[in-house]
Design a protein around this motif. Structure first.
Motif, PDB file in Angstrom:
ATOM      1  N   SER A  72       6.631  12.201   2.302  1.00  0.00           N
ATOM      2  CA  SER A  72       6.084  12.432   1.654  1.00  0.00           C
ATOM      3  C   SER A  72       6.336  13.619   1.166  1.00  0.00           C
ATOM      4  N   ILE A 117      -3.378   7.400   9.131  1.00  0.00           N
ATOM      5  CA  ILE A 117      -4.368   6.409  10.521  1.00  0.00           C
ATOM      6  C   ILE A 117      -3.710   6.427  11.602  1.00  0.00           C
ATOM      7  N   LEU A 132       0.904  12.386   2.326  1.00  0.00           N
ATOM      8  CA  LEU A 132       0.535  11.371   3.567  1.00  0.00           C
ATOM      9  C   LEU A 132      -0.514  10.963   4.277  1.00  0.00           C
ATOM     10  N   THR A 133      -0.717  10.030   4.207  1.00  0.00           N
ATOM     11  CA  THR A 133      -2.108   8.818   5.115  1.00  0.00           C
ATOM     12  C   THR A 133      -2.090   8.634   6.597  1.00  0.00           C
ATOM     13  N   ALA A 157       2.535   6.681   4.947  1.00  0.00           N
ATOM     14  CA  ALA A 157       1.336   6.389   5.965  1.00  0.00           C
ATOM     15  C   ALA A 157       1.886   6.661   7.285  1.00  0.00           C
ATOM     16  N   ARG A 195       5.251   7.781  -1.056  1.00  0.00           N
ATOM     17  CA  ARG A 195       4.367   7.238  -0.459  1.00  0.00           C
ATOM     18  C   ARG A 195       4.099   6.894   1.009  1.00  0.00           C
ATOM     19  N   ARG A 215      -1.699  16.964   8.402  1.00  0.00           N
ATOM     20  CA  ARG A 215      -3.051  16.808   8.681  1.00  0.00           C
ATOM     21  C   ARG A 215      -3.357  16.856   7.156  1.00  0.00           C
ATOM     22  N   ASP A 228       0.764  -1.216  -0.005  1.00  0.00           N
ATOM     23  CA  ASP A 228       0.054  -0.038  -0.076  1.00  0.00           C
ATOM     24  C   ASP A 228       0.581   1.134   0.463  1.00  0.00           C
ATOM     25  N   PHE A 229       1.896   1.369   0.189  1.00  0.00           N
ATOM     26  CA  PHE A 229       3.148   2.188   0.745  1.00  0.00           C
ATOM     27  C   PHE A 229       4.185   2.199   0.536  1.00  0.00           C
TER      28      PHE A 229
END
Length: 402
Positions: free
Chosen positions: A28, A131, A128-129, A35, A33, A123, A8-9
């Motif tokens: 990021s 979680i 940048l994801t 997280a 990619r 944010r 995924d990343f």
């Protein structure tokens, strides 16, 4: 291709404290990619962090410093005062940032405000994801690692960055050995207001129970306190009412800043150290307190963690440009070699200073006093030590360079 080959990343950063947030923002920023996994629950304990000049440049490159700066105070001078009662007592040592061409050695900011500003930047960061859930574990598998969240969901990444603190579950699960040590001390931390202006001077009294340090905060008449003393005494001090504690601090500070009042929360931080024998494992890199823990002396802890993040960013950007595996053994080996020396040197210096204060032996006093006297009187030596204390001469990450 299987799932492990299509993660995924590229990178999953575990841990949402300052080091983890900075690492995720740095990666990021350059198109990796990324997280960021984990929740952050700040503790109201009056702690601050002195961000040294290289760390401020790094945060500026990440677009975070603009939000942090209004809550930070410049540290233009550092004064060291021997208050041990030693027979060999050197005169106070004065270090001035302007002597090495800087406006300030760094900037002091409340830890909670630093993390709050970094989290707001995270944010808003494209690519940048976030979680915001705690991590249950991580395991390498083929060309990636699988991170399992407490709710059961899984995230795959080519590299996992453990920024999950001194008790790092990811470090423990990977079987990375650590060296731990403790001191018979604790640090009382709080925020003070005072009658006299601090004039951007951080003052450190060296006492037989450890350093007692007043560090400027914005406004001229507020400072943070780090009072290292015997563990039992630190707990007794924490239990005093505000007026009694302020009076005790004022006496210990020799009324340097005049009348004092408690102006924030207070906490007690155990004095201990930790050093990972190697800050990497398969598909895993340690940054911040997952790799090294210092007592709150000399402003080295978080600054070293930010160098971890900046150094890892350099290697991963280089790997991406060259089409190399971001979690491969070659890259992790380079990271380990580069960071291990920096951590060992800083750890050794902080440990030596603290133990020299505790020893009470005349040879230790002579060495410490002679060292301070040399720094006070030999300008080239003083400038070299100031520069090295702020940022290592060799291996400086690119985003921390002037």
């Amino acid at each position: 291709m299987g799932e492990a080959e299509n993660p995924d990343f590229e990178v999953a950063v575990v841990g949402a404290g300052a080091a983890g947030l900075a690492a995720a923002l740095a990666l990021s920023r350059d198109g990796l990619r990324t997280a960021l996994l984990g929740r952050h629950a700040p503790v109201a304990d009056g702690r601050t962090v002195a961000l040294l000049d290289g760390s401020v440049r790094f945060l500026g490159a990440l677009g975070a410093w603009e939000a942090i700066a209004p809550s930070a105070a410049a540290l233009a001078e550092l004064h060291l005062i021997d208050d041990t009662g030693s027979l060999f007592r050197p005169p106070p040592a004065r270090f001035v940032a302007a002597e090495i061409g800087l406006g300030a050695f760094g900037w002091n900011v409340e830890s909670a405000r630093l993390v709050e500003a970094l989290r707001a930047c995270a944010r808003a960061a494209p690519g940048l994801t976030l979680i915001e859930e705690d991590v249950a574990g991580a395991a390498p598998a083929g060309g990636a690692a699988t991170v399992t969240l407490e709710g059961g969901a899984q995230v795959r990444a080519r590299l996992v960055v453990a920024a999950d603190g001194a008790r790092s579950p990811l470090r423990e699960a990977a079987g990375i050995p650590v060296r731990r040590w403790d001191y018979p001390q604790a640090a009382l931390t709080t925020i003070l207001s005072h009658a006299r202006d601090h004039r951007e001077i951080s003052t450190e009294f060296h006492t037989r129970q450890g350093p007692f340090t007043l560090v400027p905060l914005p406004g001229g008449r507020r400072s943070s306190l780090v009072w290292v003393t015997a563990a039992e005494k630190a707990e007794r001090l924490r239990g005093l009412d505000d007026a009694a504690l302020a009076a005790a601090v004022e006496r210990r500070a020799q009324a340097l800043l005049g009348r004092m009042a408690i102006d924030g929360p207070r906490g007690v931080v155990p004095m201990r150290g930790l050093l990972a024998t190697r800050p990497v494992a398969r598909r895993l890199a340690l940054v911040g307190e997952a790799a090294h823990v210092f007592p709150p002396i000399g402003a080295q802890g978080l600054n070293l963690g930010l160098r971890d993040a900046a150094a890892l960013r350099d290697l991963l950007v280089e790997a991406r440009q060259g089409g190399a595996d971001p979690g491969g053994e070659a890259l992790l080996g380079r990271f380990a070699r580069g960071r291990a020396l920096d951590a060992r040197l800083r750890s050794g210096a902080v440990d030596a200073l603290n133990r020299s204060l505790l020893s009470g032996l005349l040879p230790a006093d002579l060495l410490r006093g002679a060292g301070l006297l040399a720094l006070s009187t030999i300008a080239p030596l003083r400038r070299a030590v100031m520069r090295e204390g702020i940022l290592p001469r060799f291996g400086t990450p690119r985003l921390m360079r002037a």
